[in-house]
Scaffold this motif. Sequence first.
Motif, short mmCIF file in Angstrom:
data_model
loop_
_atom_site.label_atom_id
_atom_site.label_comp_id
_atom_site.label_asym_id
_atom_site.label_seq_id
_atom_site.Cartn_x
_atom_site.Cartn_y
_atom_site.Cartn_z
N ILE A 39 48.45 51.79 33.56
CA ILE A 39 46.72 51.34 33.48
C ILE A 39 46.68 50.58 32.00
CG2 ILE A 39 44.11 52.18 33.16
CD1 ILE A 39 45.08 54.88 34.62
N LYS A 40 47.00 51.06 31.11
CA LYS A 40 46.74 50.55 29.72
C LYS A 40 47.18 49.03 29.68
CE LYS A 40 47.31 52.53 25.61
NZ LYS A 40 48.05 53.38 24.85
N ASN A 41 48.39 48.73 30.31
CA ASN A 41 49.12 47.44 30.40
C ASN A 41 48.28 46.64 31.51
OD1 ASN A 41 52.30 47.03 29.06
ND2 ASN A 41 51.74 49.21 29.55
N HIS A 71 34.88 42.87 38.77
CA HIS A 71 36.01 42.28 39.22
C HIS A 71 36.99 43.30 39.77
CE1 HIS A 71 35.10 38.45 36.56
NE2 HIS A 71 34.10 38.61 37.77
N PHE A 72 37.26 44.59 38.98
CA PHE A 72 38.21 45.46 39.13
C PHE A 72 37.56 46.85 39.07
CE2 PHE A 72 41.50 42.51 39.27
CZ PHE A 72 42.59 43.12 39.55
N LEU A 73 37.67 47.91 39.74
CA LEU A 73 37.17 49.23 39.90
C LEU A 73 38.46 50.00 39.73
CD1 LEU A 73 35.13 51.10 39.54
CD2 LEU A 73 34.82 51.17 41.97
N ILE A 74 38.60 50.81 38.51
CA ILE A 74 39.85 51.51 38.69
C ILE A 74 39.10 53.00 38.59
CG2 ILE A 74 41.84 52.14 37.21
CD1 ILE A 74 41.56 49.29 36.09
N THR A 83 52.29 34.20 36.42
CA THR A 83 51.03 34.73 35.59
C THR A 83 51.28 36.08 35.24
OG1 THR A 83 49.38 33.04 36.52
CG2 THR A 83 48.54 34.66 35.24
N ILE A 84 51.38 37.00 36.06
CA ILE A 84 51.59 38.28 36.00
C ILE A 84 52.81 38.43 35.28
CG2 ILE A 84 51.90 40.59 37.21
CD1 ILE A 84 50.66 39.25 39.71
N SER A 85 54.12 37.77 35.62
CA SER A 85 55.35 38.03 34.77
C SER A 85 55.15 37.66 33.45
CB SER A 85 56.43 37.32 35.58
OG SER A 85 56.72 37.73 36.59
N ASP A 86 54.44 36.81 33.04
CA ASP A 86 54.21 36.14 31.70
C ASP A 86 53.26 37.42 31.02
OD1 ASP A 86 53.91 34.23 29.68
OD2 ASP A 86 51.68 34.30 30.17
N GLY A 87 52.25 37.87 31.50
CA GLY A 87 51.39 39.07 31.06
C GLY A 87 52.24 40.00 30.84
N ILE A 136 46.14 42.97 30.44
CA ILE A 136 46.25 41.59 31.49
C ILE A 136 44.98 41.37 31.72
CG2 ILE A 136 47.36 40.73 33.40
CD1 ILE A 136 49.61 42.58 33.06
N LEU A 137 44.06 42.22 32.20
CA LEU A 137 42.79 41.61 32.61
C LEU A 137 42.07 41.41 31.63
CD1 LEU A 137 41.88 44.62 34.94
CD2 LEU A 137 42.83 42.28 35.48
N ASP A 138 42.01 42.11 30.23
CA ASP A 138 41.35 41.47 29.13
C ASP A 138 41.90 40.16 28.54
OD1 ASP A 138 39.74 43.85 28.65
OD2 ASP A 138 41.34 44.62 27.32
N THR A 139 43.20 39.81 28.67
CA THR A 139 43.63 38.61 28.31
C THR A 139 42.76 37.34 29.18
OG1 THR A 139 45.81 39.51 27.77
CG2 THR A 139 45.69 37.25 28.27
N HIS A 140 42.80 37.71 30.53
CA HIS A 140 42.30 36.62 31.52
C HIS A 140 40.79 36.90 31.63
CE1 HIS A 140 46.26 34.91 32.76
NE2 HIS A 140 46.55 36.21 32.39
N HIS A 141 39.97 37.49 30.85
CA HIS A 141 38.94 37.76 30.85
C HIS A 141 38.33 38.21 32.29
CE1 HIS A 141 38.78 35.79 27.00
NE2 HIS A 141 39.42 34.78 27.38
N VAL A 142 38.90 39.13 32.74
CA VAL A 142 38.77 39.71 34.27
C VAL A 142 37.79 41.05 33.85
CG1 VAL A 142 39.28 40.97 36.21
CG2 VAL A 142 40.55 38.72 35.46
N THR A 143 36.76 41.14 34.34
CA THR A 143 35.78 42.23 33.96
C THR A 143 36.28 43.54 34.91
OG1 THR A 143 34.28 41.89 35.87
CG2 THR A 143 33.92 41.03 33.65
N TYR A 144 36.28 44.74 34.47
CA TYR A 144 36.56 46.03 35.02
C TYR A 144 35.59 47.25 34.91
CZ TYR A 144 38.93 46.46 30.41
OH TYR A 144 39.34 46.62 29.21
N LEU A 145 35.77 48.18 35.76
CA LEU A 145 35.00 49.31 35.32
C LEU A 145 36.15 50.59 35.46
CD1 LEU A 145 31.71 48.50 37.20
CD2 LEU A 145 31.88 48.87 34.66
N LEU A 146 35.83 51.74 34.72
CA LEU A 146 36.82 52.58 34.83
C LEU A 146 35.94 54.09 34.94
CD1 LEU A 146 38.99 52.42 31.56
CD2 LEU A 146 39.74 52.20 33.92
#
Length: 724
Positions: free
Chosen positions: A356-358, A418-421, A311-315, A362-372
């Motif tokens: 970070i942008k990449n 789901h992710f904190l950056i 999945t990661i390689s595909d992303g 990938i997180l956007d593609t898989h609908h994973v929430t994140y905070l910056l």
Amino acid sequence: MHESLNGIVERIIYHNNENGFAVFIVNSPSHKNITIQGYIPALTSGEHVALTGEWHVHHKFGKQFIAKTCITHAPTSLVGLKKYLGSGLIKGIGPIYGEKLVSYFGEAVLEIIDKNPERLHEVPGIGHKRIEKIVIAWKDQKEISNIMVFLQDKGISTLYAVKIYKFYKEEAIAIITENPYRLAQDIWGIGFKTADAIAQKTGIAPDSQKRIASALIHIIQTASQDGHLYVELENLKEQITTLLELDIISIQQTIKNALHDLYSADKIKLLTYENVHYITVPSFYFSEKGIAYTLNKLLTFPSRHVFDSATISDGLAKTQQTIALNETQQQGIFSCLQHKVTIITGGPGTGKTTLIKNLLTILDTHHVTYLLAAPTGRAAKRITEGTGRPASTIHRLLEFDVSTMRFTRNEDNALSTHFLIIDEASMIDIFMAHALIKALPLDAHLVLIGDTDQLPSVGAGNFLHDLIASAKISTIQLNYIFRQAQNSMIIVNAHRINNGEFPTMNHENAQKDFIFIKEDNPENITAHLESIYKQGLPKYHIRPCDSIVLTPMHRGIAGTQKLNYDLQKLLNPTNNSTFLSYAGTHYYIHDRVMQLRNNYDKNVFNGDIGTIESINSEDKTLTIRFLERLIEYESSDLNELVHAYAISIHKSQGSEFSAVIIPLFMQHFMMLQRNLLYTGITRAKKLCIFIGQSRAIALAIKNNKHAQRITFLQQYLTTDLACR
């Protein structure tokens, strides 16, 4: 022989709030416009003063009266009352309303304000809100005056009377009398020495256990200003004897008793590591131990989102159609998605933002929430500009509640993500790190991005360094400098400095964004700055407001204090008489200023830079713009500010400026080290100018020894070490 002089204060020429020194004009029945000099705690135009002192003839200014003592009284004459009320001493009353009130009530005006304030409604043009403001201000001023008299009696500067009253209210004098050492703990800006001087005046014995216990806590907290969270016990004993000027043998048992009682009251913690005894305070210990405990739970708790390699390689394949990533950057993305906690570290031009942008794509593609987020507003703004996604400060992310003085987000009210950056993670001190990690859901991922070669955090601890040293956290080091970055001499020279090499002035095909002006005499620095600001920066289309001077020290010809004085005259010349003053420094509209401490009431933090937008001379307030927000400061808050035309390199962490000018002279030798120089040059976006001596630069580059902070996060993460 001392003479006496009585009169009314006509005007105040100068008053240094820090030490009380004042120059003012007094009119008496027998003398007109007498110049008075002396150390006067508090003074207002219109007050009646009873002075004792001596006459003196100044070779330049003529006859003056040097005051040795000064007793002030509220004015009784109409002229004095108008000056007194028009001085801005009482909020809500300036020259216009002072004239109105005195004209209406005459000599009874102060008694009416004090005892019958409802009668103020009789004066045309004075509304309910203004009267409310006047009543509160009058009450406050009376209490502050009482504290000033109390402090003056103890021989202490009354500079902090307003802050003491704001913190303790009507209980101020009782609290100070009972335990003056609380001042050093509670009031920002009051040190142990000041509190100790008051304690001595109130009769606390030089070798008393209360004094020694207070000194113990003070030494531990002072060590934290240099980044340490613990103090070796033997070192602590030595420092106590030096600080209190006592003989170690005579107070050995008292120190032992103080340590025992502090430990029993849970005010200190004891740690033994490799046969060395350390002392700390509970908040320091529980911050480090809490981080270790929560991180170890986080690392083993199952992730809400599991990403397999395919999945990661595909992303990555999809994102690389627009931006190619090198192998290390790809490893970084794999780590972020497959490990619960990842550290990405690297210097300028190594592709941290691209990574970070990449990752976000990938997180956007898989609908994973994140905070910056980032430690400062400027750093958060840079993430937003670099990624196109919204970012906030860590304080705002954790939702600080002023009413409780705590963060709303914590282990019981975790962040929804789901992710904190976190960017600029090297800036995070141990207390912020603890608050952040407590607020993270256990099934979420944490990504920390920073540059470990920069200066460590201004605050205490060694958070990022200790995480990496523990070898428990997946860490990716980005080293490759991308071709476009190689076109910048700023970036090339930043890496040269970091590798122990002298900056180059002639790099092939590089843009001329790095300049070295050789100068052996630091006294010529002001002339160079004038030339740079008037002729140099315009050539690069850089405005003065987008530039800054960064210097290693505060004192000296090339220190922040002197440079700010010179740069204010150069960059904000003004004939405007409207200003507020603190410790001899004038603050004008358009001045650039910096906050010196975390002020949660104002939601402004240590190192924040803003610009003065307005000044209200009647209320003695000024308004400062910090990015999008306008914050009001009272005159009593000005000790939290300094001018920020020139700031220390330490305070510049997390910020970027179009142009950075760095003076470097041998007089800075105590501070010259490689990571200081590296941090300074990496603050520049378009232009970096070094001014100074080649040998000072060479000395800094050669000095790669870092002061070792006494922390134990690394050990807490990897062993069962604990305090008792």
